[in-house]
Scaffold this active site. Structure first.
Site, PDB file in Angstrom:
ATOM      1  N   GLU A 147       0.624  25.967  -1.993  1.00  0.00           N
ATOM      2  CA  GLU A 147       0.593  25.967  -0.530  1.00  0.00           C
ATOM      3  C   GLU A 147      -0.381  24.853  -0.116  1.00  0.00           C
ATOM      4  O   GLU A 147      -1.166  24.382  -0.946  1.00  0.00           O
ATOM      5  CB  GLU A 147       0.055  27.322  -0.032  1.00  0.00           C
ATOM      6  CG  GLU A 147       0.938  28.511  -0.374  1.00  0.00           C
ATOM      7  CD  GLU A 147       2.269  28.492   0.368  1.00  0.00           C
ATOM      8  OE1 GLU A 147       2.327  27.977   1.498  1.00  0.00           O
ATOM      9  OE2 GLU A 147       3.257  28.976  -0.207  1.00  0.00           O
ATOM     10  N   ASP A 169       0.346  36.650  -3.941  1.00  0.00           N
ATOM     11  CA  ASP A 169       1.803  36.518  -3.937  1.00  0.00           C
ATOM     12  C   ASP A 169       2.400  37.159  -5.206  1.00  0.00           C
ATOM     13  O   ASP A 169       3.374  37.910  -5.143  1.00  0.00           O
ATOM     14  CB  ASP A 169       2.178  35.034  -3.855  1.00  0.00           C
ATOM     15  CG  ASP A 169       3.657  34.838  -3.587  1.00  0.00           C
ATOM     16  OD1 ASP A 169       4.113  35.256  -2.504  1.00  0.00           O
ATOM     17  OD2 ASP A 169       4.354  34.318  -4.472  1.00  0.00           O
ATOM     18  N   LYS A 171       4.740  40.821  -5.808  1.00  0.00           N
ATOM     19  CA  LYS A 171       5.957  40.973  -6.627  1.00  0.00           C
ATOM     20  C   LYS A 171       5.794  42.167  -7.569  1.00  0.00           C
ATOM     21  O   LYS A 171       6.723  42.951  -7.759  1.00  0.00           O
ATOM     22  CB  LYS A 171       6.218  39.686  -7.422  1.00  0.00           C
ATOM     23  CG  LYS A 171       6.520  38.500  -6.522  1.00  0.00           C
ATOM     24  CD  LYS A 171       6.571  37.198  -7.309  1.00  0.00           C
ATOM     25  CE  LYS A 171       6.683  36.002  -6.382  1.00  0.00           C
ATOM     26  NZ  LYS A 171       6.557  34.716  -7.055  1.00  0.00           N
TER      27      LYS A 171
HETATM   28  N1  LIG Z   1       9.758  28.687  -1.221  1.00  0.00           N
HETATM   29  C1  LIG Z   1       9.909  29.463  -2.292  1.00  0.00           C
HETATM   30  O1  LIG Z   1       9.953  29.019  -3.435  1.00  0.00           O
HETATM   31  C2  LIG Z   1      10.023  30.960  -2.112  1.00  0.00           C
HETATM   32  C3  LIG Z   1      10.361  31.763  -3.225  1.00  0.00           C
HETATM   33  C4  LIG Z   1      10.540  33.154  -3.039  1.00  0.00           C
HETATM   34  C5  LIG Z   1      10.320  33.699  -1.784  1.00  0.00           C
HETATM   35  N2  LIG Z   1       9.949  32.884  -0.747  1.00  0.00           N
HETATM   36  C6  LIG Z   1       9.705  33.502   0.541  1.00  0.00           C
HETATM   37  O2  LIG Z   1      10.702  33.066   1.462  1.00  0.00           O
HETATM   38  C7  LIG Z   1      10.148  33.058   2.771  1.00  0.00           C
HETATM   39  C8  LIG Z   1      10.371  31.697   3.407  1.00  0.00           C
HETATM   40  O3  LIG Z   1       9.709  30.696   2.648  1.00  0.00           O
HETATM   41  P1  LIG Z   1       9.725  29.161   3.123  1.00  0.00           P
HETATM   42  O4  LIG Z   1       9.154  28.398   2.006  1.00  0.00           O
HETATM   43  O5  LIG Z   1      11.064  28.818   3.660  1.00  0.00           O
HETATM   44  O6  LIG Z   1       8.669  29.234   4.347  1.00  0.00           O
HETATM   45  P2  LIG Z   1       8.518  28.228   5.565  1.00  0.00           P
HETATM   46  O7  LIG Z   1       9.076  26.882   5.222  1.00  0.00           O
HETATM   47  O8  LIG Z   1       7.129  28.367   6.049  1.00  0.00           O
HETATM   48  O9  LIG Z   1       9.514  28.840   6.688  1.00  0.00           O
HETATM   49  C9  LIG Z   1       9.261  30.010   7.380  1.00  0.00           C
HETATM   50  C10 LIG Z   1      10.223  30.066   8.561  1.00  0.00           C
HETATM   51  O10 LIG Z   1      10.093  31.340   9.189  1.00  0.00           O
HETATM   52  C11 LIG Z   1      10.014  31.138  10.594  1.00  0.00           C
HETATM   53  N3  LIG Z   1       9.312  32.287  11.167  1.00  0.00           N
HETATM   54  C12 LIG Z   1       8.056  32.726  10.928  1.00  0.00           C
HETATM   55  N4  LIG Z   1       7.806  33.841  11.650  1.00  0.00           N
HETATM   56  C13 LIG Z   1       8.949  34.116  12.333  1.00  0.00           C
HETATM   57  C14 LIG Z   1       9.350  35.127  13.237  1.00  0.00           C
HETATM   58  N5  LIG Z   1       8.520  36.107  13.579  1.00  0.00           N
HETATM   59  N6  LIG Z   1      10.606  35.095  13.750  1.00  0.00           N
HETATM   60  C15 LIG Z   1      11.471  34.111  13.427  1.00  0.00           C
HETATM   61  N7  LIG Z   1      11.159  33.111  12.572  1.00  0.00           N
HETATM   62  C16 LIG Z   1       9.915  33.115  12.030  1.00  0.00           C
HETATM   63  C17 LIG Z   1       9.283  29.844  10.760  1.00  0.00           C
HETATM   64  O11 LIG Z   1       9.530  29.340  12.058  1.00  0.00           O
HETATM   65  P3  LIG Z   1       9.043  27.884  12.553  1.00  0.00           P
HETATM   66  O12 LIG Z   1       9.957  26.907  11.857  1.00  0.00           O
HETATM   67  O13 LIG Z   1       9.257  27.930  14.033  1.00  0.00           O
HETATM   68  O14 LIG Z   1       7.613  27.772  12.135  1.00  0.00           O
HETATM   69  C18 LIG Z   1       9.945  29.027   9.638  1.00  0.00           C
HETATM   70  O15 LIG Z   1      11.165  28.480  10.113  1.00  0.00           O
HETATM   71  C19 LIG Z   1       8.662  33.417   2.620  1.00  0.00           C
HETATM   72  O16 LIG Z   1       8.477  34.776   2.899  1.00  0.00           O
HETATM   73  C20 LIG Z   1       8.377  33.120   1.153  1.00  0.00           C
HETATM   74  O17 LIG Z   1       7.335  33.903   0.618  1.00  0.00           O
HETATM   75  C21 LIG Z   1       9.817  31.540  -0.882  1.00  0.00           C
END
Ligand SMILES: NC(=O)c1ccc[n+]([C@@H]2O[C@H](COP(=O)([O-])OP(=O)(O)OC[C@H]3O[C@@H](n4cnc5c(N)ncnc54)[C@H](OP(=O)(O)O)[C@@H]3O)[C@@H](O)[C@H]2O)c1
Length: 344
Positions: free
Chosen positions: A198, A209, A213
């Site tokens: 991050e 995190d 899990k």
């Molecule tokens: N990246 C990975 O490798 C990975 C692996 C497993 C699980 N995950 C999980 O998947 C999820 C997404 O990860 P990411 O990497 O895509 O995160 P990210 O790039 O930070 O995207 C998060 C998105 O959620 C939106 N958001 C946050 N709060 C919201 C709400 N209350 N209502 C509607 N939209 C909201 C944000 O909006 P804005 O665009 O307006 O800020 C953003 O578009 C997380 O929970 C993460 O832990 C990720």
């Protein structure tokens, strides 16, 4: 499908959702609002616009919360509807609403199911009562079939006694680099430079995190309590500094980490950050494991999950491979969505 969250994972999902009869992206929400078209949205074009910095609201959307988006989606949906949560927010109450309304829920977001045990069980109960699906393969190990393997074992009559593994790609990478002779602080900087962490690496190094899990897995095993917090690799004295100062000061830890790695190596062992889930609870912390074991042989950012069951004992059943990344996480979301369709 209504997609909540349009970040890395959400956009990959929107691009990946395969064309199937009756399956379309009908809504997308981010924090600015949501856009809804029951006839189908152009996922690829929306993802491109969002990646260029335009909010969903600026792409023809309206202001509104995730709860508003779910309510509007419900009203507009005839037949089966699926809500995909790719936010990183506390969406439990909104997802509860969706389940009660008969919508299926598919999660990449761990928070709604890794909060209090009561909240987790309430979501499960709502799903059961409404005949809806609650799927969360993407929350543990991204695209790796962890939950699926667990279910298949149980369905075939096996009893899963313990699940343990290395579930933080970032910590795994750092510990592997330290084993190879690199200074701890340099390994953390390298992980950040490669985009594994991050923006503030402490969010990974605190272990939360990976611990979430483990908690999800322990709940599948029947654990109903609240587990102890994870062991954090962030020294308490460095917890409140800015991210930049934290990285500058981290070098003071290098000698201790080098000593630990050398002592473990003399015993044929390597350090791993191991999450362990059992019916009695979940723990997350450092363990010196034999170099020759599946956990000890892990390299880079790969994840590993080992299931010890009545049938797979003492040799566990092992699932291993890349356990993070937006594309792989999105592929697990797609697979859960297709699973919901096939059982509807
Ligand atoms: N990246 C990975 O490798 C990975 C692996 C497993 C699980 N995950 C999980 O998947 C999820 C997404 O990860 P990411 O990497 O895509 O995160 P990210 O790039 O930070 O995207 C998060 C998105 O959620 C939106 N958001 C946050 N709060 C919201 C709400 N209350 N209502 C509607 N939209 C909201 C944000 O909006 P804005 O665009 O307006 O800020 C953003 O578009 C997380 O929970 C993460 O832990 C990720």
């Amino acid at each position: 499908v209504l997609l909540l969250g349009f970040g890395q994972v959400g956009r990959a999902f929107a691009r990946m959702l395969p064309p199937r009869p009756g399956l379309r992206l009908a809504g997308v929400a981010d924090r600015s609002g949501f856009v809804l078209d029951p006839g189908g949205l152009p996922g690829e074009a929306l993802a491109r616009a969002k990646a260029r910095g335009r909010s969903v609201r600026e792409c023809g959307g309206a202001p509104g919360s995730a709860g508003d988006a779910v309510a509007a989606f419900r009203r507009a949906t005839r037949g089966r509807g699926i809500v995909v949560d790719a936010t990183a927010d506390e969406t439990g109450p909104v997802l509860g609403q969706a389940l009660v309304a008969g919508l299926d829920v598919v999660l990449a977001n761990k928070k709604p199911i890794a909060g209090s045990g009561q909240d987790f069980r309430a979501l499960q109960r709502r799903a059961r009562e409404a005949g809806s699906r609650l799927c969360f393969e993407a929350t543990v190990g991204a695209g790796l079939p962890v939950i699926d393997t667990f279910r298949r074992l149980v369905e075939s009559g096996d009893r899963v006694r313990r699940v343990e593994g290395s579930l933080s790609g970032t910590i795994g990478f750092v510990l592997d680099e330290v084993r190879g002779g690199r200074a701890f602080s340099a390994a953390v900087r390298e992980a950040k430079a490669r985009g594994y962490t991050e923006p503030d690496p402490r969010e990974d190094l605190c272990g939360r995190d990976a611990w979430r899990k483990g908690l999800i897995l322990s709940r599948l095993l029947g654990f109903r309590g609240e587990p102890p917090p994870p062991l954090s690799l962030v020294p308490p004295g460095l917890a409140r500094l800015t991210a930049e100062r934290f990285l500058e000061r981290l070098g003071a830890q290098d000698a201790a980490w080098r000593g630990r790695a050398e002592r473990a190596a003399r015993r044929g062992r390597v350090w791993r950050y191991v999450v362990r889930a059992e019916r009695g609870g979940a723990t997350a912390g450092l363990r010196a494991v034999p170099r020759e074991s599946p956990l000890g042989a892990l390299v880079g950012t790969n994840s590993l999950v080992a299931f010890t069951t009545d049938r797979y004992s003492p040799e566990p059943l092992v699932v291993s491979g890349p356990g993070a990344g937006a594309e792989l996480t999105a592929s697990a979301l797609v697979s859960d969505v297709l699973d919901c369709l096939s059982t509807s």
